[in-house]
Design a protein around this motif. Structure first.
Motif, PDB file in Angstrom:
ATOM      1  N   GLU A   4       0.830  -1.213   0.000  1.00 37.59           N
ATOM      2  CA  GLU A   4       0.000   0.000   0.000  1.00 37.59           C
ATOM      3  C   GLU A   4       0.865   1.265   0.000  1.00 37.59           C
ATOM      4  O   GLU A   4       0.599   2.216  -0.728  1.00 37.59           O
ATOM      5  CB  GLU A   4      -0.908   0.019   1.234  1.00 37.59           C
ATOM      6  CG  GLU A   4      -1.999  -1.015   1.171  1.00 37.59           C
ATOM      7  CD  GLU A   4      -2.645  -1.257   2.523  1.00 37.59           C
ATOM      8  OE1 GLU A   4      -3.484  -2.175   2.595  1.00 37.59           O
ATOM      9  OE2 GLU A   4      -2.314  -0.549   3.514  1.00 37.59           O
ATOM     10  N   MET A   5       1.904   1.247   0.835  1.00 34.68           N
ATOM     11  CA  MET A   5       2.701   2.472   0.966  1.00 34.68           C
ATOM     12  C   MET A   5       3.494   2.795  -0.294  1.00 34.68           C
ATOM     13  O   MET A   5       3.663   3.957  -0.647  1.00 34.68           O
ATOM     14  CB  MET A   5       3.640   2.374   2.184  1.00 34.68           C
ATOM     15  CG  MET A   5       2.884   2.498   3.494  1.00 34.68           C
ATOM     16  SD  MET A   5       3.990   2.499   4.911  1.00 34.68           S
ATOM     17  CE  MET A   5       4.674   4.145   4.843  1.00 34.68           C
ATOM     18  N   VAL A   6       3.982   1.776  -0.960  1.00 30.35           N
ATOM     19  CA  VAL A   6       4.745   1.991  -2.196  1.00 30.35           C
ATOM     20  C   VAL A   6       3.896   2.758  -3.200  1.00 30.35           C
ATOM     21  O   VAL A   6       4.360   3.671  -3.891  1.00 30.35           O
ATOM     22  CB  VAL A   6       5.204   0.614  -2.756  1.00 30.35           C
ATOM     23  CG1 VAL A   6       5.411   0.647  -4.248  1.00 30.35           C
ATOM     24  CG2 VAL A   6       6.477   0.184  -2.051  1.00 30.35           C
ATOM     25  N   ASP A   7       2.634   2.422  -3.236  1.00 35.92           N
ATOM     26  CA  ASP A   7       1.711   3.074  -4.151  1.00 35.92           C
ATOM     27  C   ASP A   7       1.375   4.499  -3.666  1.00 35.92           C
ATOM     28  O   ASP A   7       1.516   5.471  -4.398  1.00 35.92           O
ATOM     29  CB  ASP A   7       0.457   2.182  -4.177  1.00 35.92           C
ATOM     30  CG  ASP A   7      -0.447   2.565  -5.305  1.00 35.92           C
ATOM     31  OD1 ASP A   7       0.088   2.882  -6.368  1.00 35.92           O
ATOM     32  OD2 ASP A   7      -1.673   2.583  -5.097  1.00 35.92           O
ATOM     33  N   GLU A   8       0.975   4.601  -2.404  1.00 36.23           N
ATOM     34  CA  GLU A   8       0.511   5.898  -1.882  1.00 36.23           C
ATOM     35  C   GLU A   8       1.615   6.961  -1.828  1.00 36.23           C
ATOM     36  O   GLU A   8       1.336   8.144  -1.961  1.00 36.23           O
ATOM     37  CB  GLU A   8      -0.055   5.722  -0.467  1.00 36.23           C
ATOM     38  CG  GLU A   8      -1.361   4.962  -0.456  1.00 36.23           C
ATOM     39  CD  GLU A   8      -1.755   4.536   0.948  1.00 36.23           C
ATOM     40  OE1 GLU A   8      -1.190   5.074   1.926  1.00 36.23           O
ATOM     41  OE2 GLU A   8      -2.623   3.652   1.062  1.00 36.23           O
ATOM     42  N   TYR A   9       2.841   6.526  -1.577  1.00 36.38           N
ATOM     43  CA  TYR A   9       3.940   7.498  -1.445  1.00 36.38           C
ATOM     44  C   TYR A   9       4.778   7.599  -2.726  1.00 36.38           C
ATOM     45  O   TYR A   9       5.832   8.203  -2.729  1.00 36.38           O
ATOM     46  CB  TYR A   9       4.842   7.128  -0.246  1.00 36.38           C
ATOM     47  CG  TYR A   9       4.204   7.365   1.107  1.00 36.38           C
ATOM     48  CD1 TYR A   9       3.222   6.510   1.612  1.00 36.38           C
ATOM     49  CD2 TYR A   9       4.549   8.453   1.894  1.00 36.38           C
ATOM     50  CE1 TYR A   9       2.634   6.715   2.846  1.00 36.38           C
ATOM     51  CE2 TYR A   9       3.963   8.668   3.135  1.00 36.38           C
ATOM     52  CZ  TYR A   9       3.014   7.790   3.604  1.00 36.38           C
ATOM     53  OH  TYR A   9       2.429   8.011   4.832  1.00 36.38           O
TER      54      TYR A   9
END
Ligand code: BJ8
Length: 384
Positions: A316-321
């Protein structure tokens, strides 16, 4: 070259300044202090006991040599430094702590706590090995009750349900403010370095008023959004890096700072105190003790088997950030993170299709030059 703003307090300075606040609180109103070490500690119980809590995790070389009088050399630097500072009475926070509230996380830490128990009253909560299933929750719930009894007895106080509910509410506000600040990293380009962002957040641990922390973090987040709109929107930045793995306070300078000196932008942190852990609030609508048990079992750490949450969080974080590469920090002799590293590397390379670098290090400065070279080579790949 990375420029730090004027008046910027480093983590070490914030930690040092916090000593005086604790001293003041003890002198002025006899405030009791509980030393803690881990993101699994249900700190709301401590607040509900009218006490304050402080992190005793060692973050420097100090104390390491002394710790080796009792501990093996080949042990994680965080454990050795924490124990060595206590043993040599050179950490004012340990000195001021009336009691220690600890957990059975990794083998090194839990056995070290037994030795630490000879210096201060120490309660070790039995953390389940797996976060899954009813049995795990029931065990952790019973441990929360046992910790409550320990605090009541040692601090000569009564923890009421009402006080626990109040503490939960306040801590939830703090977590939300912290997430707001972490999410500044989603802005592209990020209006401050990851070195500063992580330092500001971690340093709030040395502010001992919950409301003050909330106000400071909310204000800083607002200022940073305004700063982005005014001076950063539409500009470009270096490769955006996500940091994962062990707590990195003791190696922030030689890894996070170095990445940014060499042109990268560290924008996201996936670890036990990162935004995903903070987003996980304590449910204020159910029995407060059960709510604490559920929330704290949701912390992502490699001491858990399986630790599926870390993989979900990374995805999730790879995408959101908008992440370009993932860098993992493993502290020497941290077996759980070192072993999990293989699966994390495969996941990042094969499923997320991103470059991955794992760095194993300790708190010494001996490998600073070598790390700078490895970081430089990694960033070169990203530029190709
Ligand atoms: S919730 S990461 S604070 S255990 S690095 S001492 S695991 S050998 S610090 Fe940790 Fe709690 Fe997990 Fe977070 Fe052991 Fe590894 Fe050292 Fe560690």
């Amino acid at each position: 070259m990375l420029q730090l703003p004027e008046g910027f307090e480093t983590f070490t300075e914030a930690r040092k300044n916090g000593f005086l606040k604790i001293l003041d609180m003890k002198r002025q109103n006899g405030k009791k202090v509980v030393g803690v070490f881990c993101s699994y500690t249900p700190v709301e119980l401590i607040t509900a006991a009218n006490a304050t809590y402080v992190s005793l995790c060692g973050t420097g070389e100090e104390g390491i040599v002394a710790s080796e009088r009792h501990l093996p050399k080949n042990l994680c630097p965080l454990i050795k430094s924490s124990y060595g500072l206590a043993l040599t009475d050179s950490c004012p926070y340990f000195y001021f702590s009336d009691v220690i509230l600890a957990e059975t996380t990794c083998d090194g830490k839990k056995k070290m706590y037994e030795l630490m128990g000879r210096m201060k009253p120490t309660h070790i909560m039995s953390l389940p090995n797996s976060p899954i299933g009813e049995a795990a929750e029931e065990l952790w719930l019973s441990e929360i009750y046992r910790a409550k009894e320990f605090l009541e007895k040692e601090l000569e106080t009564t923890i009421t349900e009402e006080k626990v509910r109040e503490a939960i509410h306040q801590k939830n506000l703090e977590r939300q403010a912290m997430v707001r600040l972490y999410e500044i990293g989603k802005l592209n380009p990020c209006p401050l370095s990851g070195y500063e962002l992580s330092t500001i957040i971690e340093s709030t641990a040395f502010m001992f008023s919950g409301q003050k922390k909330v106000d400071v973090m909310n204000k800083r987040a607002e200022e940073l959004v305004a700063e982005y709109e005014k001076n950063f929107r539409g500009k470009s930045s270096g490769p955006r890096i996500l940091i994962t793995g062990c707590p990195f306070d003791g190696v922030r300078d030689k890894i996070i700072k170095e990445l940014e000196i060499q042109g990268a932008s560290v924008v996201a942190f996936e670890n036990c105190s990162g935004p995903r852990t903070q987003e996980n609030l304590v449910d204020e609508t159910i029995d407060p003790y059960r709510a604490l048990a559920r929330r704290y079992l949701g912390v992502s750490c490699s001491v858990m088997t399986p630790n599926a949450k870390r993989f979900e969080t990374l995805r999730e974080m790879v995408d959101e950030y908008q992440i370009d590469a993932v860098l993992e920090i493993v502290l020497h002799c941290c077996h759980t993170y070192a072993i999990e590293s293989q699966m994390i590397q495969e996941f990042v390379n094969d499923e997320l299709e991103l470059p991955f670098l794992s760095i194993t290090t300790d708190y010494s400065v001996a490998d600073t030059g070598q790390l700078a070279t490895r970081i430089g080579a990694f960033l070169e790949i990203l530029h190709k």
